[in-house]
Design an enzyme around this catalytic site. Sequence first.
Site, PDB file in Angstrom:
ATOM      1  CE  LYS A   1       2.042  -8.235  -1.374  1.00  0.00           C
ATOM      2  NZ  LYS A   1       1.086  -7.181  -1.682  1.00  0.00           N
TER       3      LYS A   1
ATOM      4  CG  PHE B   1      -1.579  -2.718  -5.671  1.00  0.00           C
ATOM      5  CD1 PHE B   1      -1.890  -2.814  -7.020  1.00  0.00           C
ATOM      6  CD2 PHE B   1      -1.494  -3.890  -4.931  1.00  0.00           C
ATOM      7  CE1 PHE B   1      -2.103  -4.052  -7.624  1.00  0.00           C
ATOM      8  CE2 PHE B   1      -1.704  -5.128  -5.525  1.00  0.00           C
ATOM      9  CZ  PHE B   1      -2.011  -5.208  -6.875  1.00  0.00           C
TER      10      PHE B   1
ATOM     11  CG  ASP C   1      -4.397  -2.608   1.600  1.00  0.00           C
ATOM     12  OD1 ASP C   1      -3.772  -3.524   2.174  1.00  0.00           O
ATOM     13  OD2 ASP C   1      -4.586  -2.595   0.369  1.00  0.00           O
TER      14      ASP C   1
HETATM   15  C1  LIG Z   1      -0.124  -7.092  -2.422  1.00  0.00           C
HETATM   16  C2  LIG Z   1      -1.145  -6.115  -1.964  1.00  0.00           C
HETATM   17  C3  LIG Z   1      -2.520  -6.347  -2.160  1.00  0.00           C
HETATM   18  C4  LIG Z   1      -3.042  -7.527  -2.938  1.00  0.00           C
HETATM   19  O1  LIG Z   1      -2.759  -8.729  -2.319  1.00  0.00           O
HETATM   20  P1  LIG Z   1      -2.932 -10.097  -3.144  1.00  0.00           P
HETATM   21  O2  LIG Z   1      -2.630 -11.159  -2.142  1.00  0.00           O
HETATM   22  O3  LIG Z   1      -1.979 -10.043  -4.297  1.00  0.00           O
HETATM   23  O4  LIG Z   1      -4.333 -10.148  -3.624  1.00  0.00           O
HETATM   24  C5  LIG Z   1      -3.416  -5.441  -1.635  1.00  0.00           C
HETATM   25  N1  LIG Z   1      -2.995  -4.359  -0.964  1.00  0.00           N
HETATM   26  C6  LIG Z   1      -1.687  -4.107  -0.756  1.00  0.00           C
HETATM   27  C7  LIG Z   1      -1.292  -2.910   0.032  1.00  0.00           C
HETATM   28  C8  LIG Z   1      -0.719  -4.967  -1.257  1.00  0.00           C
HETATM   29  O5  LIG Z   1       0.576  -4.696  -1.076  1.00  0.00           O
END
Ligand SMILES: *Cc1c(COP(=O)(O)O)cnc(C)c1O
Length: 402
Positions: A251, A137, A222
Amino acid sequence: MSQVTRADFDRVMVPNYAPADYIPVRGQGSRVWDQEGREYIDLAGGIAVSSLGHVHPALVGALTEQGNKIWHVSNGLTNEPALRLASKLVAATFADKVFFCNSGAEANEAAFKLARKYAIDNHGLDKHQLISTGNSFHGRTFFTVTVGGQPKYSDGFGPKPAGITHLPYNDIDALTAAMSHETAAVVIEPVQGEGGVLPAERAYLQAARELCDRYGALLIFDEVQTGVGRTGALYAYMEYGVIPDILTSAKSLGGGFPIGAMLTTDRIAKHFGVGSHGSTYGGNPLACAVAEAVIDVVSQPETLEGVRQRHDRLLSGLEAINARHGVFQQVRGMGLLLGAVLADGYRGRAKDFMTAAAREGVMVLQAGPDVVRFAPSLVIPETDIDEGLARFERAVAALAAV
Ligand SMILES: *Cc1c(COP(=O)(O)O)cnc(C)c1O
């Protein structure tokens, strides 16, 4: 002020979410209260965001102090909080340069665009392949959701951005076979968060690093979910001892205030020249002031050591619950990002666990249909972990009884 209720959601909000039936109105540390005054222990951290709990004094202090100075300047100007935060991130990590934005998706959007730009500038248009992993994700913009490995989120919107390959996570052979001189970048979550709290094996990340070096591709981590202390290190790459070329953070970085960041080296950053990318709100003084306070608290050795202690307490508590009720196949994860994988008889029911937990006064998350996820504040009091677990066990017992 007119009274709003959960029913108003269905009336006035686009139906892309299905929120729970209670509305939180106030928080303090790892406790939250709803409109009815019911109290919840927050083992979710919002969604792995409230890294220092709710209304942490250092964050409220930074926000109000900056709020009385200046909120916004255009990108035709820079600002002090952004420069201070960037300096701290550079000092604490592999990176030389930082780009600020407002979310994880935007940080990844910047990372993927930069990786493509770097590859194409250096080697020509054919070097544009992005390799990602199944079930990953990376956010909800059309580029990031397409790089993400969950087609259910990217289907239905017409033609997708091309040149993206998905491979099984933790699969060195598949990665070795797929990489070539046309690979621009490999993007990996050190722990797949939304995809089920699945940690990478060290050998897999090492192999990805070596293959990227061999083919002149960039390694992107990421760390939107794993970053800023979540795994017990400031960033998970430090725990693994594998250094990426680009890292994305969001986050926990804002502790509840929206901010995203992309970190990289001088060699790569220079391919984002003046005018090549941007964001109106990115790097705004309010967000950067709060994030600076977050980084100050989280990078203290006591905070990171505290994450490891809390990990042990939460993990052993969940294992004890499982010994009594047999609802999990496995509890996995790192630091304060834990996933309880549901046993066969409970597969597909993670949302039921969330709902039952809220009914008992504890907030937890799901990570897909089969995993109950825990991502509490990094400074959650140990007594709140214990009380949260006691409430969660009542929810488990209620579900196991039917
Ligand atoms: C939550 C998340 C995202 C997206 O972040 P947003 O602030 O919702 O755009 C991208 N990568 C990872 C690994 C995430 O957990």
